[in-house]
Design a protein around this motif. Sequence first.
Motif, PDB file in Angstrom:
ATOM      1  N   VAL A   1       0.764  -1.178  -0.214  1.00  0.00           N
ATOM      2  CA  VAL A   1       0.000   0.049  -0.209  1.00  0.00           C
ATOM      3  C   VAL A   1       1.015   1.387  -0.087  1.00  0.00           C
ATOM      4  O   VAL A   1       0.803   2.269  -0.742  1.00  0.00           O
ATOM      5  N   THR A   2       2.061   1.228   0.883  1.00  0.00           N
ATOM      6  CA  THR A   2       2.795   2.235   0.958  1.00  0.00           C
ATOM      7  C   THR A   2       3.458   2.656  -0.357  1.00  0.00           C
ATOM      8  O   THR A   2       3.505   3.862  -0.826  1.00  0.00           O
TER       9      THR A   2
ATOM     10  N   HIS B   1      -5.027  -5.379   8.898  1.00  0.00           N
ATOM     11  CA  HIS B   1      -4.434  -4.066   9.573  1.00  0.00           C
ATOM     12  C   HIS B   1      -4.721  -3.077   8.972  1.00  0.00           C
ATOM     13  O   HIS B   1      -3.891  -1.965   8.762  1.00  0.00           O
ATOM     14  N   ILE B   2      -5.589  -2.937   7.880  1.00  0.00           N
ATOM     15  CA  ILE B   2      -5.560  -1.858   6.894  1.00  0.00           C
ATOM     16  C   ILE B   2      -6.074  -0.523   7.503  1.00  0.00           C
ATOM     17  O   ILE B   2      -5.620   0.630   7.091  1.00  0.00           O
ATOM     18  N   ASP B   3      -6.811  -0.528   8.635  1.00  0.00           N
ATOM     19  CA  ASP B   3      -7.412   0.554   9.222  1.00  0.00           C
ATOM     20  C   ASP B   3      -6.084   1.343  10.077  1.00  0.00           C
ATOM     21  O   ASP B   3      -5.940   2.593   9.750  1.00  0.00           O
ATOM     22  N   GLU B   4      -5.013   0.778  10.628  1.00  0.00           N
ATOM     23  CA  GLU B   4      -3.940   1.243  11.143  1.00  0.00           C
ATOM     24  C   GLU B   4      -3.109   1.751  10.131  1.00  0.00           C
ATOM     25  O   GLU B   4      -2.590   2.879  10.246  1.00  0.00           O
ATOM     26  N   ILE B   5      -2.776   1.291   8.959  1.00  0.00           N
ATOM     27  CA  ILE B   5      -2.081   1.610   7.898  1.00  0.00           C
ATOM     28  C   ILE B   5      -2.676   2.813   7.158  1.00  0.00           C
ATOM     29  O   ILE B   5      -1.902   3.717   6.911  1.00  0.00           O
ATOM     30  N   ALA B   6      -3.931   2.795   7.118  1.00  0.00           N
ATOM     31  CA  ALA B   6      -4.644   4.025   6.307  1.00  0.00           C
ATOM     32  C   ALA B   6      -4.487   5.271   7.329  1.00  0.00           C
ATOM     33  O   ALA B   6      -4.332   6.308   6.945  1.00  0.00           O
ATOM     34  N   LYS B   7      -4.785   5.064   8.607  1.00  0.00           N
ATOM     35  CA  LYS B   7      -4.579   5.974   9.760  1.00  0.00           C
ATOM     36  C   LYS B   7      -2.947   6.635   9.489  1.00  0.00           C
ATOM     37  O   LYS B   7      -2.702   7.795   9.488  1.00  0.00           O
ATOM     38  N   GLU B   8      -1.953   5.737   9.236  1.00  0.00           N
ATOM     39  CA  GLU B   8      -0.799   6.292   9.356  1.00  0.00           C
ATOM     40  C   GLU B   8      -0.525   7.080   8.111  1.00  0.00           C
ATOM     41  O   GLU B   8       0.419   8.061   8.198  1.00  0.00           O
ATOM     42  N   LEU B   9      -1.014   6.743   6.881  1.00  0.00           N
ATOM     43  CA  LEU B   9      -0.962   7.473   5.802  1.00  0.00           C
ATOM     44  C   LEU B   9      -1.754   8.547   5.721  1.00  0.00           C
ATOM     45  O   LEU B   9      -1.627   9.486   4.828  1.00  0.00           O
TER      46      LEU B   9
END
Length: 277
Positions: free
Chosen positions: A184-185, A224-232
Motif C-alpha cells: 500500500v505504501t 491491519h488496513i485501518d492502522e495503515i490507512a491512519k498512518e498514511l
Amino acid sequence: MAEENVKSTESARPSGDEQKPDFHIEENAFSNIDHIIGVVSGKGGVGKSMVTASLANAMTLQGFSTGILDADITGPSIPKMYGIKGSAESDGNGIYPKMAANGIEIMSTNLLLPNEEDPVIWRGPVIAGVVKQFYTDVIWGQLDYLFVDMPPGTGDVPLTVFQSLPVDGVIIVTSPQDLVRMIVTKAYNMAKMMNIPVLGIVENYSYMNCPHCGEKIYPFGESHIDEIAKELGVPVLGKIPMNPEYAKASDAGDFAAVNNTSIDEAAVALRSAGKKA
C-alpha cells in the motif's frame, strides 16, 4: 526506463515561482470527461479489476455516465467480465468504445485483437503509447466518470497515466496479507510523488461469511488496513468480503448485474472528487 522517467519528473519539479511542466495530453475532440479516477495496486492478485468494475457499476446505478479504460494492456479482463466480444469500431474521428449491458463504455486491447486469447507481447514504450491512444483516439463522448484500471505495480503504465492524463484521484486496492503495509505504501508514495490525490483504500478479500452461522472468517488473517490507512492519513473506503457470486458473474460475463454494496463509501468519495480544471 520507468525509474529514469521518475527521476526526470523529480528534476523537472519547480522551485520557487517556476511553473511546473505540463505533460498532459489532449483528450479526443469528441470526448468530454469530467472525472478520471485511477484504480491501482502495489501487487497483482488483489482483485483490482473486480473493484474497478464494482466502482463503475456503483456510479452507473446512481445515474452517472461511466466508462472503463482498461490500461492493463497485457492482462485485460474487463471485457470478459462484462461479456463483451468483437472488435471496436472506428472511423475518421476515432475509435468507439463498446458498451456493457448496463451502459458502461469500455475500451481494452481485447477489443482490438483478432482473437481475445492472443497474447500481447509488446515492450513498455509501445504499451504506454497504447494507453495514451485510449485517451486521445477513443471517442468517449460525455462521461461523468472514467475509471482507469491499471496493471499492478509502479511501472510504465501507471507512470504514463499519472503524467499524461488529468487524473482527479486514485483508489488503492489491497488485500489482508503480510506484505500489505509495504504494498500500500509503495502505491501511495508513487501517487504522492506524481501529485495525484489518494482518495482512499479498498481492501478486497477482507473476510468471508460462514455459510452456516454467518460468522466472519478471516482466511488471510486479521486485517491491519485501518492502522495503515491512519498512518498514511487516508480513509478506508470499503472492505469487500470473498463472494463466490462475484467470481461467478465475472466468469459468465454478467458483472453488469453486480451491485457490490461493500464499496458504498468509495462511491461517496467519488462524488466528492473535484472536477478537472
